[in-house]
Design an enzyme around this catalytic site. Structure first.
Site, PDB file in Angstrom:
ATOM      1  CE  LYS A  20      54.288  43.907  17.761  1.00 36.08           C
ATOM      2  NZ  LYS A  20      52.983  42.903  17.725  1.00 36.08           N
TER       3      LYS A  20
ATOM      4  CB  SER B 161      52.297  42.203  21.450  1.00 34.69           C
ATOM      5  OG  SER B 161      52.050  42.143  20.164  1.00 34.69           O
TER       6      SER B 161
ATOM      7  CB  SER C   3      49.187  42.012  18.700  1.00 39.82           C
ATOM      8  OG  SER C   3      49.502  40.970  19.788  1.00 39.82           O
TER       9      SER C   3
END
Lengths: 96, 471
Positions: free
Chosen positions: B76, B151, B175
């Protein structure tokens, strides 16, 4: 309503964020809606409840006062928008 | 080859059936031809090929034996990678190249994993759909018109679309778990403190946790085992002993919060999550409905605490040390112009909200009240875990919404996190596992939550379910 025009202006200034009048109006309406929803929190009985910052009790972490690894100055300055050989450069703060 | 799980690939690399270079080439080809907009930056292929050769040699000579030696991984884009651009999906960090790697990334690389690229996400993790990214929205691989969740949307979509074998994400309020659920993959949020946050760009430090996203719970467990452990660079990291996991779930007690199966939750979501609990009862676990008395106020408590911490954490983006700088003649103007031009709307909204709840005159009514609510939530969870081994509920009330739908209604987007945020407030471990598809063909995810430090139990429950289901 807690969030009026002045309040948006105030928190924007504290946050170092500039908003034009259109953005400020949109933020006022959005923040107003969110805070209105958050009113529900006021109905929770928290009498004699200690506020908790972390989920677990933490003890202070200390380390020996010795240098343990450091970064190369040049490498760190490579990401700077403006720099000299050894420092970050910012707009002038103090008049000569 | 991209169909393989990380552990299967690791096995085939060890047996010599697949070469590390071959795996790296396949992972780069897949990432470069991504149809989901899952990647912001792709690593240097030549550099990784050289790395692949070194790792191959170490595996051959027996110096490297981890389960994922030679396996390519996606990271990420809020987790620092030495020399590889890390943007947090924000304009303000568009040109930021970290001079160091996060501890979790370092540990994975030491275990022989190879970083293929950096995954798209909501800007600074602030969003539930991966639409607030400066680099455009991530698309759901099951339906291009729908969101991936957020996210960590790029991580989940890439793993689901076979554009990555596995990924490292982060979870502040859901997330990892929610995009895993929307994309039909497995995501694990460890106990707060078990994985070092060093090198994770902070959103809300008391809630942020790094964790794996993979094809199944076994992959997540393998990655978790590598990244977990005390790190002196993170003062909140823990080295409490890990309890053992399980293979037999007879006699285990599972709680189902009735609030998570009530009004506002999609009927098909309920049906499939209950289907998962049926598998556990058939195996001898006890399943009982309980009440989560805090469900009404978790969202306010979470958003107050998260935005308060964010407003402080994001003050470092000022155009001086790194990232974007706006042109201005004096320093204060430079700060505000940089931040106004560099941050997107959702990030600005959360900074303003966080500044407001911390400002004098409102601190007690909002921030302090939220910390008290958090204490109550923790107390309720402690009581539940005195009687039960695990809690099972949906990850989200619905399956993935259409692209654009959540951007016009902030509150609706915040409310989609209702079943995930309390886990972060209490620091608990939780896994999201796919448990069915709705009539639109979109995946449904179930969440298995454990008491703190029972990470292995939670991972094992996920694995045991997956061994017995074909979803």
């Amino acid at each position: 309503m807690v969030i009026d025009e002045k309040m948006v202006e105030y928190v924007a200034k504290l946050s170092r964020i500039q908003l034009d009048s259109e953005q400020a109006a949109a933020m006022q309406s959005e923040l107003g809606k969110i805070l209105e929803y958050m009113e529900v929190l006021k109905t929770v009985d928290t009498e004699s409840v200690e506020p908790m910052a972390y989920a677990f009790s933490l003890t202070n972490v200390v380390r020996h006062d010795v240098v343990s690894g450091h970064f190369d100055r040049d490498l760190l300055l490579e990401n700077a928008p403006e720099r000299t050989d050894e420092a970050f450069v910012v707009p002038k703060v103090v008049e000569a | 080859m991209m169909e393989l799980t990380a552990l299967e690939l690791g096995e085939k690399i060890k047996s010599g059936e697949i070469g590390v270079s071959e795996a790296v080439q396949a992972a780069f080809d897949a990432a470069e031809s991504s149809k989901t907009n899952s990647f912001i930056t792709i690593n240097d292929r030549e550099k990784c090929m050289a790395q692949a050769q070194e790792i191959q040699e170490k595996i051959r000579s027996g110096k490297l034996s981890s389960a994922i030696a030679g396996v390519p991984i996606a990271i990420k884009d809020n987790i620092c990678t030495d020399g590889l651009r890390t943007t947090c999906a924000s304009k303000i960090l568009d040109n930021f190249i970290p001079p160091y790697s996060a501890t979790a990334v370092e540990k994975l690389e030491q275990a022989g994993a190879i970083v293929v690229g950096k995954c798209n996400m909501d800007e600074f993790g602030m969003g539930s759909t991966s639409e607030t990214s400066y680099y455009g929205a991530v698309k759901n691989p099951w339906d291009e018109g729908r969101v991936s969740g957020g996210s960590s949307g790029g991580c989940a979509a890439a793993v689901a679309a076979k554009e990555a074998f596995c990924a490292l994400g982060s979870d502040t309020g859901g997330s990892i778990r929610q995009p895993a659920s929307y994309c039909g993959v497995t995501g694990f949020k460890p106990t707060y403190g078990t994985v070092s946050r060093y090198g994770l760009l902070a959103y809300a430090s008391s809630l942020d946790q790094i964790g794996p996203i993979g094809r199944d719970a076994a992959d997540c467990a393998a990655i978790y085992k590598i990244i977990a452990g005390r790190d002196l660079k993170d003062g909140t990291s823990l080295d409490l002993p890990e309890r053992d996991g399980v293979n037999d779930i007879r006699g285990k007690k599972i709680a189902l919060p009735s609030e998570c199966f009530g009004d506002g939750v999609d009927d098909e979501v309920k049906k499939h999550v209950l289907g998962l609990t049926d598998v556990f009862s058939a195996m001898g676990a006890t399943v009982e409905f309980i009440s989560l008395p805090f469900n009404d106020y978790v969202i306010p408590a979470y958003y107050i605490i998260a935005t308060a911490e964010a407003s402080s954490n994001l003050s470092r983006y000022d155009g001086v040390k790194y990232g974007y700088r706006a042109k201005a003649s004096d320093l204060t103007e430079m700060y505000s112009a940089t931040r106004s031009e560099g941050f997107g709307t959702e990030v600005i909204k959360r900074i303003l909200l966080g500044t407001f709840v911390l400002s004098s005159g409102f601190y007690d009514a909002y921030y302090k009240k939220a910390l008290q609510a958090k204490a109550l939530i923790i107390k309720h969870y402690n009581e539940i875990f005195c009687k039960y081994d695990a809690i099972i509920c949906p990850v989200a009330p619905t399956t993935a919404p259409l692209l654009g739908e959540s951007m016009t209604d902030t509150l609706k987007m915040y409310l989609s996190d209702i079943f995930t945020v309390s886990i972060n407030l209490a620091g608990l471990p939780a896994i999201s596992v796919p448990c069915g598809f709705d009539s639109k063909g979109m995946p449904v995810g179930a969440q298995i939550i454990g008491n703190r430090m029972t990470d292995n139990l939670v991972l094992d429950l996920g694995r045991i379910y997956q061994e017995r289901s074909d979803i």
